[in-house]
Design an enzyme around this catalytic site. Structure first.
Site, PDB file in Angstrom:
ATOM      1  CG  ASP A   9      -1.834   1.157   1.327  1.00  0.00           C
ATOM      2  OD1 ASP A   9      -2.366   1.566   0.280  1.00  0.00           O
ATOM      3  OD2 ASP A   9      -2.024   1.689   2.436  1.00  0.00           O
ATOM      4  CG  LEU A  10       1.515   5.776  -1.696  1.00  0.00           C
ATOM      5  CD1 LEU A  10       2.980   5.536  -2.010  1.00  0.00           C
ATOM      6  CD2 LEU A  10       0.868   6.614  -2.799  1.00  0.00           C
ATOM      7  CG  ASP A  11      -1.829   7.464   0.973  1.00  0.00           C
ATOM      8  OD1 ASP A  11      -0.805   7.790   0.370  1.00  0.00           O
ATOM      9  OD2 ASP A  11      -2.970   7.799   0.605  1.00  0.00           O
ATOM     10  CB  THR A  17       0.223  11.006   1.684  1.00  0.00           C
ATOM     11  OG1 THR A  17      -0.392   9.725   1.623  1.00  0.00           O
ATOM     12  CG2 THR A  17       1.487  10.999   0.851  1.00  0.00           C
ATOM     13  CE  LYS A  45      -4.186   5.368   9.868  1.00  0.00           C
ATOM     14  NZ  LYS A  45      -3.397   4.540  10.793  1.00  0.00           N
ATOM     15  CB  SER A 114      -2.123   2.785  -3.497  1.00  0.00           C
ATOM     16  OG  SER A 114      -2.621   3.983  -2.943  1.00  0.00           O
ATOM     17  CB  ALA A 115      -7.524   3.516  -2.356  1.00  0.00           C
ATOM     18  CE  LYS A 145      -6.023  -1.030  -0.824  1.00  0.00           C
ATOM     19  NZ  LYS A 145      -4.830  -0.363  -0.279  1.00  0.00           N
ATOM     20  CD  GLU A 169      -3.546  -1.798   2.963  1.00  0.00           C
ATOM     21  OE1 GLU A 169      -3.590  -0.981   3.904  1.00  0.00           O
ATOM     22  OE2 GLU A 169      -4.009  -1.569   1.839  1.00  0.00           O
ATOM     23  CG  ASP A 170      -1.772   2.377   6.673  1.00  0.00           C
ATOM     24  OD1 ASP A 170      -2.263   2.016   5.576  1.00  0.00           O
ATOM     25  OD2 ASP A 170      -1.916   3.510   7.138  1.00  0.00           O
TER      26      ASP A 170
END
Length: 217
Positions: A9-11, A17, A45, A114-115, A145, A169-170
């Protein structure tokens, strides 16, 4: 536990971010006449931009026409883009590079799942594009997600069966999506929040080479 595909995932996993998203949502909330707190922001989130705005309007008890709704979506994203404009390598979270480099050194295929619809410009700003063989972002998926679509597309593009993939993932929704895809889920954050993940680390500094080797062997 041998796994051959790795999806990030990104964020909140590669870069933080979330703080910029929060500032942009808070600015919109203030313009609409109410406060938006850090605690309320936790609901955002791993959630799509459209759903975030729906939640924000519910918090403020505000009704909107479709035209107004779309206008606020654009306004928020423009504010967010102006905030991330100055991002650089210093925004990469601790030891993310170490893990990416480890996987690269072992010739493991790596994807972003990522979304975010701004994933590519962010990766370019922090100079991480070259680590990713595949990038699947919010422009490629129809379902948010915890639907596993984003991760299943990433696995397909990597050429790796879902059951042989690892997801970092966070967010709770992201962990659910990884589990729904039949992938090995690794949570980055608080164990009490990400309890559905197979493994949880506060951040990548806790992930040593022994653990990473176990994923490959």
């Amino acid at each position: 536990m041998k796994k051959t595909g790795f999806i990030f995932d990104l964020d909140g996993v590669i870069v933080d971010t979330a703080k910029y998203h929060y500032l942009a949502w808070r600015k919109l909330a203030n313009e609409l006449g109410f406060e938006f707190t850090q605690e309320q922001n936790e609901q955002f989130k791993g959630v799509s931009r459209k759903r975030c705005l729906e939640i924000l309007l519910e918090i403020g008890d505000i009704k909107a026409s479709q035209e107004q709704f779309n206008k606020w979506l654009v306004e928020k994203n423009e504010d967010y883009l102006s905030l991330i404009e100055k991002m650089d390598e210093s925004e990469i979270l601790p030891d993310v590079l170490k893990v990416l480099q480890f996987l690269k050194n072992h010739s493991m295929p790596i994807a972003l799942g990522s979304a975010s619809k701004n994933a590519r410009p962010i990766l370019e700003k922090v100079k991480l594009m070259d680590y990713f063989d595949v990038i699947v972002d919010g422009t490629h998926v129809a379902k948010a997600k915890p639907d596993p679509e984003v991760f299943l597309i990433a696995a397909k593009q990597l050429g790796v069966p879902p059951e042989d993939c690892v997801v970092f993932e966070d967010a709770v929704a992201g962990i659910e999506a990884a589990n729904n895809a039949g992938m090995l889920s690794i949570g980055i954050g608080e164990e009490k929040v990400l309890s559905e993940a197979k493994f949880v680390f506060t951040n990548f500094t806790e992930m040593d080479d022994n653990f990473l080797n176990r994923l490959l062997e």
